[in-house]
Design a protein around this motif. Structure first.
Motif, PDB file in Angstrom:
ATOM      1  N   LEU A  94      -3.949   0.669  24.983  1.00 47.58           N
ATOM      2  CA  LEU A  94      -5.110   0.208  25.022  1.00 47.58           C
ATOM      3  C   LEU A  94      -5.336  -1.206  25.906  1.00 47.58           C
ATOM      4  O   LEU A  94      -6.028  -1.376  26.746  1.00 47.58           O
ATOM      5  CB  LEU A  94      -5.987  -0.023  23.660  1.00 47.58           C
ATOM      6  CG  LEU A  94      -6.979   0.866  23.265  1.00 47.58           C
ATOM      7  CD1 LEU A  94      -6.321   2.286  23.346  1.00 47.58           C
ATOM      8  CD2 LEU A  94      -7.733   0.475  22.118  1.00 47.58           C
ATOM      9  N   GLY A  98      -7.417  -1.825  29.119  1.00 46.55           N
ATOM     10  CA  GLY A  98      -8.399  -3.033  29.350  1.00 46.55           C
ATOM     11  C   GLY A  98      -7.926  -3.917  30.726  1.00 46.55           C
ATOM     12  O   GLY A  98      -8.822  -4.571  31.165  1.00 46.55           O
ATOM     13  N   SER A 168     -14.910  -3.220  22.564  1.00 45.69           N
ATOM     14  CA  SER A 168     -15.535  -2.421  23.658  1.00 45.69           C
ATOM     15  C   SER A 168     -14.968  -1.293  23.854  1.00 45.69           C
ATOM     16  O   SER A 168     -15.378  -0.521  24.654  1.00 45.69           O
ATOM     17  CB  SER A 168     -15.347  -3.390  25.016  1.00 45.69           C
ATOM     18  OG  SER A 168     -14.104  -3.694  25.361  1.00 45.69           O
ATOM     19  N   ILE A 169     -13.726  -0.961  23.472  1.00 40.40           N
ATOM     20  CA  ILE A 169     -12.967   0.304  23.541  1.00 40.40           C
ATOM     21  C   ILE A 169     -12.453   1.185  22.420  1.00 40.40           C
ATOM     22  O   ILE A 169     -11.900   2.057  22.616  1.00 40.40           O
ATOM     23  CB  ILE A 169     -11.778   0.078  24.675  1.00 40.40           C
ATOM     24  CG1 ILE A 169     -10.941  -1.039  24.302  1.00 40.40           C
ATOM     25  CG2 ILE A 169     -12.520   0.001  26.104  1.00 40.40           C
ATOM     26  CD1 ILE A 169      -9.620  -1.062  25.379  1.00 40.40           C
ATOM     27  N   HIS A 173     -11.573   4.918  21.950  1.00 40.56           N
ATOM     28  CA  HIS A 173     -10.193   5.364  21.460  1.00 40.56           C
ATOM     29  C   HIS A 173     -10.112   6.338  20.142  1.00 40.56           C
ATOM     30  O   HIS A 173      -9.283   7.318  20.008  1.00 40.56           O
ATOM     31  CB  HIS A 173      -9.080   4.138  21.488  1.00 40.56           C
ATOM     32  CG  HIS A 173      -7.753   4.489  21.054  1.00 40.56           C
ATOM     33  ND1 HIS A 173      -6.991   5.480  21.614  1.00 40.56           N
ATOM     34  CD2 HIS A 173      -6.979   4.001  20.252  1.00 40.56           C
ATOM     35  CE1 HIS A 173      -5.869   5.421  21.345  1.00 40.56           C
ATOM     36  NE2 HIS A 173      -5.583   4.733  20.498  1.00 40.56           N
ATOM     37  N   GLU A 197     -20.141   6.396  19.504  1.00 35.46           N
ATOM     38  CA  GLU A 197     -19.304   6.888  20.594  1.00 35.46           C
ATOM     39  C   GLU A 197     -19.103   8.363  20.099  1.00 35.46           C
ATOM     40  O   GLU A 197     -18.604   8.576  18.840  1.00 35.46           O
ATOM     41  CB  GLU A 197     -17.911   6.518  20.996  1.00 35.46           C
ATOM     42  CG  GLU A 197     -18.062   4.737  20.945  1.00 35.46           C
ATOM     43  CD  GLU A 197     -19.165   4.278  22.109  1.00 35.46           C
ATOM     44  OE1 GLU A 197     -19.230   4.975  23.163  1.00 35.46           O
ATOM     45  OE2 GLU A 197     -19.618   3.155  21.789  1.00 35.46           O
ATOM     46  N   SER A 236     -20.696   7.801  26.107  1.00 32.31           N
ATOM     47  CA  SER A 236     -20.835   6.465  25.460  1.00 32.31           C
ATOM     48  C   SER A 236     -21.943   5.700  25.872  1.00 32.31           C
ATOM     49  O   SER A 236     -22.389   5.746  27.064  1.00 32.31           O
ATOM     50  CB  SER A 236     -19.362   5.723  25.881  1.00 32.31           C
ATOM     51  OG  SER A 236     -19.551   4.313  25.570  1.00 32.31           O
ATOM     52  N   LEU A 279     -12.545   7.102  25.458  1.00 31.34           N
ATOM     53  CA  LEU A 279     -12.078   5.824  25.698  1.00 31.34           C
ATOM     54  C   LEU A 279     -12.473   5.422  27.086  1.00 31.34           C
ATOM     55  O   LEU A 279     -13.010   4.175  27.332  1.00 31.34           O
ATOM     56  CB  LEU A 279     -10.452   5.709  25.650  1.00 31.34           C
ATOM     57  CG  LEU A 279      -9.789   4.569  26.219  1.00 31.34           C
ATOM     58  CD1 LEU A 279     -10.379   3.271  25.584  1.00 31.34           C
ATOM     59  CD2 LEU A 279      -8.213   4.672  26.369  1.00 31.34           C
ATOM     60  N   ASP A 282     -16.330   4.966  27.064  1.00 33.76           N
ATOM     61  CA  ASP A 282     -16.798   3.457  26.355  1.00 33.76           C
ATOM     62  C   ASP A 282     -16.366   2.272  27.198  1.00 33.76           C
ATOM     63  O   ASP A 282     -17.231   1.440  27.344  1.00 33.76           O
ATOM     64  CB  ASP A 282     -15.801   3.552  25.107  1.00 33.76           C
ATOM     65  CG  ASP A 282     -16.056   2.444  23.881  1.00 33.76           C
ATOM     66  OD1 ASP A 282     -17.174   1.885  24.279  1.00 33.76           O
ATOM     67  OD2 ASP A 282     -15.473   2.521  22.985  1.00 33.76           O
ATOM     68  N   GLY A 283     -15.293   2.397  27.533  1.00 33.41           N
ATOM     69  CA  GLY A 283     -14.986   1.232  28.496  1.00 33.41           C
ATOM     70  C   GLY A 283     -15.633   0.800  29.819  1.00 33.41           C
ATOM     71  O   GLY A 283     -16.102  -0.120  30.054  1.00 33.41           O
ATOM     72  N   THR A 286     -19.411  -0.290  29.010  1.00 29.13           N
ATOM     73  CA  THR A 286     -19.275  -1.811  29.077  1.00 29.13           C
ATOM     74  C   THR A 286     -19.113  -2.457  30.218  1.00 29.13           C
ATOM     75  O   THR A 286     -19.915  -3.408  30.641  1.00 29.13           O
ATOM     76  CB  THR A 286     -18.279  -2.045  27.913  1.00 29.13           C
ATOM     77  OG1 THR A 286     -18.305  -1.449  26.762  1.00 29.13           O
ATOM     78  CG2 THR A 286     -18.307  -3.519  27.688  1.00 29.13           C
TER      79      THR A 286
END
Length: 332
Positions: A94, A98, A168-169, A173, A197, A236, A279, A282-283, A286
């Motif tokens: 992760l 990121g 944020s992730i 995940h 999510e 997401s 994941l 989601d990332g 954002t």
């Protein structure tokens, strides 16, 4: 009479062999999770699925919750500058993702925003929601920056006393892990959702697709803007309307541009991203929200991201879908 009884028993037996739709859910990560899945004859019962899902969610909490002093991320955050901590492979992956998001956004997205979240009133150590004093903000910004973070083998190290926030992730995940576990249990038709999510695969027992409602933000509530059928995709949505405060007529949300040290101040209200990985969805939802309506749109188109961007305009909202979004909906 015997034949009639035999026919009834056969009919009941056939009914027992039909797939059924099971539902379960509960609290997680300060919000909730929900699972819908098609249970085939001999398939796992809801209690088995619940145990498997909540084991995953408890693990996510133990790794990534900044509201627990004993979580892995909290133990890392408590370290002073120039220190390292051996962390699980799950967290290394992760952090790597990121850092990638930080690289491609030139530091707009940054996992090390925790000091800013606390200062502005959105973090676990916050006292109240407020616009911070410029001097306090300057001090907090010295402890923020993804370039102060690096991986050394199985260790995560920091050059300054920065603090990480995975909100944020982490939920995306978790959904990926849940979906993987469901498939391993022999469940291939499901909707797995955690804190909004989600990922869907397969179809309902009647053969119809899973349909997901995309949100349209409004100042008083969220309403369904578009309903889409999905199979094998994650969804997401990130928005600035879920957690914010107002001060002197200005709106301050929990979505931060780490380069500026403050909440974003543009008109992009919400972003929805579709991807096979929750994941990744989601990332990037954002990241695009941080970048704003113009830069976010350009980034999404350039990188082939399937996204819908919803922007505030006078009198309401305007949304537009990237070519990638239209292509995904058409199965391309």
């Amino acid at each position: 009479m015997r034949n009639a009884l035999l026919f009834i028993l056969m009919l009941l037996s056939a009914c027992d062999q039909q797939p059924t739709l099971e539902r379960l859910g509960g609290p997680t990560m300060g919000s909730s999770y929900s699972i819908q899945y098609v249970r085939n004859p001999g398939g796992p019962a809801p209690d088995q699925v619940r145990e498997a899902v909540e084991t995953i969610l408890h693990g996510i909490d133990a790794y990534y919750s900044t509201y627990r002093d004993d979580s892995v991320v909290s133990r890392f955050n408590q370290l002073p500058a120039n220190q390292c901590l051996t962390i699980p492979q799950d967290m290394l992956e992760l952090v790597t993702f990121g850092q990638h998001l930080a690289d491609v956004s030139e530091g707009a997205f940054d996992l090390s925003v925790e000091p800013l979240l606390n200062l502005w009133g959105f973090g676990p150590q916050a006292r109240q929601e407020q616009v911070p004093d410029p001097q306090a903000l300057a001090l907090a910004r010295q402890r923020v920056g993804y370039r102060h973070l690096h991986i050394d083998g199985e260790r995560l190290c920091k050059d300054v006393a920065l603090e990480l926030d995975f909100n944020s992730i982490a939920a995306g995940h978790a959904v990926d892990l849940i979906a993987e576990r469901l498939r391993a249990m022999g469940i291939d038709s499901f909707v797995a959702e955690a804190t909004g999510e989600l990922q869907a695969a397969g179809r309902k027992p009647d053969g119809s697709p899973w349909r997901i409602a995309l949100e349209l933000p409004r100042e008083d509530r969220q309403i369904a803007r578009q309903v889409i059928a999905i199979d094998g995709l994650s969804v997401s949505t990130s928005g600035d309307y879920r957690n914010y405060f107002e001060d002197n007529g200005r709106r301050y949300s929990h979505i931060f541009d780490a380069r500026l040290g403050r909440p974003v101040a543009h008109g992009l209200a919400a972003v929805t991203v579709l991807d096979r990985s929750a994941l990744i969805a989601d990332g990037y939802s954002t990241l695009l929200l941080i970048l704003g309506p113009e830069r976010g749109w350009d980034f999404a188109v350039a990188h082939g991201i399937a996204a819908v961007l919803v922007t505030r305009v006078e009198g309401g909202f305007v949304s537009r879908s990237t070519p990638g979004f239209q292509r995904v909906l058409k199965g391309g």
